[in-house]
Design an enzyme around this catalytic site. Sequence first.
Site, PDB file in Angstrom:
ATOM      1  N   ASP A 247       0.844  -1.194   0.000  1.00  0.00           N
ATOM      2  CA  ASP A 247       0.000   0.000   0.000  1.00  0.00           C
ATOM      3  C   ASP A 247       0.883   1.249   0.000  1.00  0.00           C
ATOM      4  OD1 ASP A 247      -2.282  -1.527   0.094  1.00  0.00           O
ATOM      5  OD2 ASP A 247      -2.357  -1.544   2.288  1.00  0.00           O
ATOM      6  N   TYR A 308       5.758  -8.822   7.564  1.00  0.00           N
ATOM      7  CA  TYR A 308       5.222  -7.483   7.793  1.00  0.00           C
ATOM      8  C   TYR A 308       5.354  -7.103   9.262  1.00  0.00           C
ATOM      9  CZ  TYR A 308       2.764  -7.740   3.290  1.00  0.00           C
ATOM     10  OH  TYR A 308       2.444  -7.838   1.973  1.00  0.00           O
ATOM     11  N   TYR A 379      -4.013  -9.744   2.123  1.00  0.00           N
ATOM     12  CA  TYR A 379      -4.334  -8.351   2.461  1.00  0.00           C
ATOM     13  C   TYR A 379      -4.110  -8.232   3.967  1.00  0.00           C
ATOM     14  CZ  TYR A 379      -6.738  -8.178  -2.089  1.00  0.00           C
ATOM     15  OH  TYR A 379      -7.062  -8.221  -3.426  1.00  0.00           O
TER      16      TYR A 379
END
Length: 414
Positions: A247, A308, A379
């Site tokens: 993103d 992440y 996601y």
Amino acid sequence: MASVEILDKALEVIREYPLCDSCLGRLFAQLGHGVENAERGIAIKTILHMTLVNDYRKGKDVVRDLTALAKVHKPTRRFLASVGIKVEEESCYICGGLLTEVEKYADAALPLLSEVDFNSFAVGTTIPREVLDRESQVVKKFLITTGESIKHEINRRIGKELLRHLTGKRVDKLRPNVVVRIDLVTGKASVERNPVLIGGVYLKLSRRVSQAKKFGDVKTTLTEKLAYVKDVFGGGEHVVHVSGREDSDARMLGTGRQLVVEVKQPVKYRGSVPPLKDDDVIFIPSTFTTREEVRRLKEKAKTDVKLYRALVLSERELSAEELNKLGELSGKTVTQLTPRRIKRLSPRKKRVRMVYELAWRLVSPHVFELYVRCQGGLYVKEFIHGDGGRTKPSVSEILNTYLEVLELDVLAVE
Ligand SMILES: [Zn+2]
């Protein structure tokens, strides 16, 4: 194929069709390397000439064969003239004389090529339809299996001619820098400049850089940042192909993510791309690469393992003990309907991805840090806040609280 068979076959063809040296020799192109078709054709005609003249002198009835050969062979015309038989020269049945000096078509391309600094090229030609038809007619009729196509010969010969004028260039049929297109019907030439592809990795240090499109508070894009690569090669435009995406508000850290910069319509195929380093983006270029590598990168993004880091805000207070429930999510398969924030044509597409490992640390009663090691394509924000139940299972569901992702970083693409 024995030499007698070659001569028999050649004579059979010549009786029916007048063929120039190239077109006759080309029927036997696969026999004997390092000889141009015209040389082959001349050799065959010379031997046929010697044999037939010898037969004639012995009193054999070979006038018809000699006449057929004489239409396309000067020494035979001269011989027949000497015994009182006049034969007119005929143009080649297949090419109509096109091959005699097909090299001249290279001239039209040379000035165009001088405007581009390239290493390799290929030749593509448009050949009159009727020439191709007549060639296939002869090949089929005489069951020729040892030939080369006329298109192949023309491209090869024009390529050779270009090489004579261009020093330091090479022919590369598979991945040429430029393709020289010559229309033998109109005599016009054009040069297609293939893109330059440069591989590399990037890091994104800012939370206001998107990959390609500007929106919201995005201040710049990766594509904009890499415009200087286009200028190195004098290109018209450039496209950035990235292995996956993050993103715009997520940083890309660690060893970075692979990408390929495609520079379209370059005027140079040599040049070195300097690395880029500013407050927003680091780009470390590597080597020239290929279209296959771009495909591989995109494919690889689906299976890459990503790590992440997220900073997460919880609506209600959490204890360190409660956070330990997140252990349940390790090794889980997560099912996600396309996130609401992503506008798609098929908004209810389902995606299934693995979450391999989670680690967490409570920062304050409402804030915790979360590490997610997962399959590419998950996601992650939705996996954390649950997207109103569209992602299952989710961190929010397990902790039974509303969550907001304050920060997201990609730490590693494994
Ligand atoms: Zn010909």
